[in-house]
Design a protein around this motif. Structure first.
Motif, mmCIF file in Angstrom:
data_model
loop_
_atom_site.group_PDB
_atom_site.id
_atom_site.type_symbol
_atom_site.label_atom_id
_atom_site.label_comp_id
_atom_site.label_asym_id
_atom_site.label_seq_id
_atom_site.Cartn_x
_atom_site.Cartn_y
_atom_site.Cartn_z
ATOM 1 N N GLY A 68 44.802 17.405 140.079
ATOM 2 C CA GLY A 68 44.017 18.652 139.827
ATOM 3 C C GLY A 68 43.372 18.470 138.491
ATOM 4 O O GLY A 68 43.020 19.507 138.116
ATOM 5 N N ASP A 69 43.222 17.192 137.856
ATOM 6 C CA ASP A 69 42.781 17.202 136.649
ATOM 7 C C ASP A 69 41.347 16.489 136.894
ATOM 8 O O ASP A 69 41.127 15.571 137.632
ATOM 9 N N TYR A 70 40.391 17.214 136.324
ATOM 10 C CA TYR A 70 38.878 16.945 136.603
ATOM 11 C C TYR A 70 38.674 15.538 136.133
ATOM 12 O O TYR A 70 37.700 14.820 136.661
ATOM 13 N N THR A 71 39.196 15.132 135.326
ATOM 14 C CA THR A 71 38.975 13.676 134.648
ATOM 15 C C THR A 71 39.759 12.621 135.598
ATOM 16 O O THR A 71 39.136 11.430 135.696
ATOM 17 N N TRP A 72 40.946 12.739 135.831
ATOM 18 C CA TRP A 72 41.834 11.773 136.636
ATOM 19 C C TRP A 72 41.871 12.063 138.072
ATOM 20 O O TRP A 72 42.356 11.200 138.824
ATOM 21 N N ALA A 73 41.184 12.777 138.670
ATOM 22 C CA ALA A 73 41.408 13.170 140.004
ATOM 23 C C ALA A 73 40.750 11.946 140.957
ATOM 24 O O ALA A 73 41.338 11.480 141.918
ATOM 25 N N LEU A 74 39.608 11.707 140.529
ATOM 26 C CA LEU A 74 38.967 10.694 141.307
ATOM 27 C C LEU A 74 39.568 9.167 141.300
ATOM 28 O O LEU A 74 39.758 8.530 142.244
ATOM 29 N N PRO A 75 39.767 8.887 140.087
ATOM 30 C CA PRO A 75 40.526 7.506 139.890
ATOM 31 C C PRO A 75 41.876 7.686 140.398
ATOM 32 O O PRO A 75 42.081 6.641 140.983
ATOM 33 N N ALA A 76 42.560 8.732 140.620
ATOM 34 C CA ALA A 76 43.958 8.721 141.131
ATOM 35 C C ALA A 76 43.679 8.529 142.793
ATOM 36 O O ALA A 76 44.406 7.859 143.331
ATOM 37 N N VAL A 77 42.599 9.140 143.476
ATOM 38 C CA VAL A 77 42.310 8.981 144.817
ATOM 39 C C VAL A 77 41.916 7.557 144.828
ATOM 40 O O VAL A 77 42.305 6.865 145.997
ATOM 41 N N GLY A 78 41.212 6.973 143.905
ATOM 42 C CA GLY A 78 40.759 5.461 144.031
ATOM 43 C C GLY A 78 41.756 4.527 143.914
ATOM 44 O O GLY A 78 41.758 3.552 144.602
ATOM 45 N N VAL A 79 43.094 4.784 142.987
ATOM 46 C CA VAL A 79 44.120 3.912 143.103
ATOM 47 C C VAL A 79 44.865 3.901 144.259
ATOM 48 O O VAL A 79 45.371 2.790 145.063
ATOM 49 N N VAL A 80 44.884 5.070 145.353
ATOM 50 C CA VAL A 80 45.427 5.226 146.485
ATOM 51 C C VAL A 80 44.596 4.166 147.623
ATOM 52 O O VAL A 80 45.115 3.393 148.233
ATOM 53 N N GLY A 81 43.227 4.197 147.444
ATOM 54 C CA GLY A 81 42.416 3.350 148.170
ATOM 55 C C GLY A 81 42.622 1.857 147.974
ATOM 56 O O GLY A 81 42.524 1.134 148.648
ATOM 57 N N THR A 82 42.910 1.489 146.352
ATOM 58 C CA THR A 82 43.282 0.060 146.197
ATOM 59 C C THR A 82 44.450 -0.272 146.832
ATOM 60 O O THR A 82 44.546 -1.301 147.319
ATOM 61 N N TRP A 83 45.444 0.790 146.895
ATOM 62 C CA TRP A 83 46.571 0.185 147.350
ATOM 63 C C TRP A 83 46.683 -0.076 148.854
ATOM 64 O O TRP A 83 47.522 -0.821 149.452
ATOM 65 N N VAL A 84 45.905 0.755 149.538
ATOM 66 C CA VAL A 84 45.817 0.568 151.088
ATOM 67 C C VAL A 84 44.968 -0.745 151.342
ATOM 68 O O VAL A 84 45.255 -1.556 152.195
ATOM 69 N N GLY A 85 43.978 -0.995 150.536
ATOM 70 C CA GLY A 85 42.953 -2.140 150.890
ATOM 71 C C GLY A 85 43.345 -3.482 150.665
ATOM 72 O O GLY A 85 42.952 -4.561 151.163
ATOM 73 N N THR A 86 44.352 -3.589 149.348
ATOM 74 C CA THR A 86 44.805 -4.868 149.186
ATOM 75 C C THR A 86 45.362 -5.745 149.951
ATOM 76 O O THR A 86 45.001 -7.066 150.023
#
Length: 297
Positions: free
Chosen positions: A157-175
């Motif tokens: 819910g944070d404007y600054t961290w929401a996109l990186p947070a979703v990105g970290v999930v993508g990193t976890w999935v693709g590694t």
């Protein structure tokens, strides 16, 4: 007669081959080419899904450049490629290099754990990480437990961290996928090349750069292609975790297509976004293939 038969014989199996693939071509045309053609047509009209469509010319495409709310999703998607493609490939290369060089007990277990996200539906992944990243979720509880409560925040819910947070999930999935691809490729590299490099005094880093990395070029191309496509067409995680919010801080093209077509009834605009996304995916995958694999002779 015999000469004519001999001249035609090599070409006859080709005609028969087209007959064999004809059913697949029909299915491909019916379920992919025809819908894509319809999307292209819709992108040149104004239509709300109910009333009569009116011609729009290139208005929907011009809006992709002039409308900030349409530019932002594409910029977000390009930023997410760092998390969905660059980081998984880099981490996968590092893990593959370590696992192929160092003998670790329980290697099969570690490979299975790292690859596990690939066999989970992204809906399940999204629900699980939404719970972890919630204000009262596991991540914030862990930060408070180690005395870092000041870093706790509503990540999604944070404007600054929401996109990186979703990105970290993508990193976890693709590694995990990248690691398995690189491990399989590393096993095909001749051991003699490593022995020659060691005889020349190469250390672990130089050995990786001169032997492992060049030997994994085909696997890197495949991994980058798969992760780039996954990052650009990302919809499931965004829909489940943030629904494009807060505001439009995590909106991406695939979600924008859904949002405009089914929530705001801007079907023509949604079709233009979808066509532009298709073109972007095609251009990036061809570019990745050319850059990583190089031109084939």
């Amino acid at each position: 007669m015999t000469r004519a038969y001999r001249r035609r014989a090599p070409g006859e199996p080709r005609a028969i081959g087209y007959v064999y693939i004809l059913p697949a071509l029909i299915v491909y045309a019916a379920f992919l080419l025809y819908p894509f053609g319809q999307s292209v047509w819709l992108s040149f009209v104004h239509w709300d899904g109910l009333t009569v469509a009116t011609p729009a010319g290139f208005d929907n495409y011009r809006a992709l450049f002039s409308d900030a709310s349409l530019r932002a999703p594409f910029l977000h998607a390009l930023l997410l490629l760092v998390f969905y493609a660059a980081l998984p490939v880099a981490i996968g290369l590092l893990l593959a290099a370590l696992m192929s060089r160092v003998r670790i007990r329980g290697m099969t277990f570690f490979r299975t754990v790292l690859f596990l996200p690939q066999v989970l539906a992204l809906i399940v992944v999204g629900v699980a990480w939404r719970s972890i990243l919630a204000p009262d979720g596991l991540l914030n509880d862990a930060l408070r437990a180690v005395g870092l409560g000041g870093l706790a925040r509503p990540w999604l819910g944070d404007y600054t961290w929401a996109l990186p947070a979703v990105g970290v999930v993508g990193t976890w999935v693709g590694t995990g996928l990248c690691m398995v691809l690189f491990l399989a490729g590393a096993q095909r590299i001749p051991r003699e090349l490593y022995e020659a490099a060691r005889m020349d005094g190469a250390g672990p880093l130089r050995e990786f750069l001169t032997v492992t990395l060049p030997g994994l070029r085909p696997q890197i191309a495949v991994a980058l292609t798969l992760t780039v496509v996954a990052g650009l067409r990302n919809f499931d995680l965004i829909y489940i975790t943030t629904s494009g919010g807060p505001g439009n801080a995590t909106s991406v093209p695939a979600y924008e297509v859904y949002h405009r077509a089914f929530e705001t009834n801007q079907v023509g605009s949604a079709a233009a976004v979808g066509v532009a996304l298709t073109v972007l995916i095609f251009v990036l995958t061809v570019t990745v293939s050319r850059l990583v694999e190089g031109r084939r002779a």
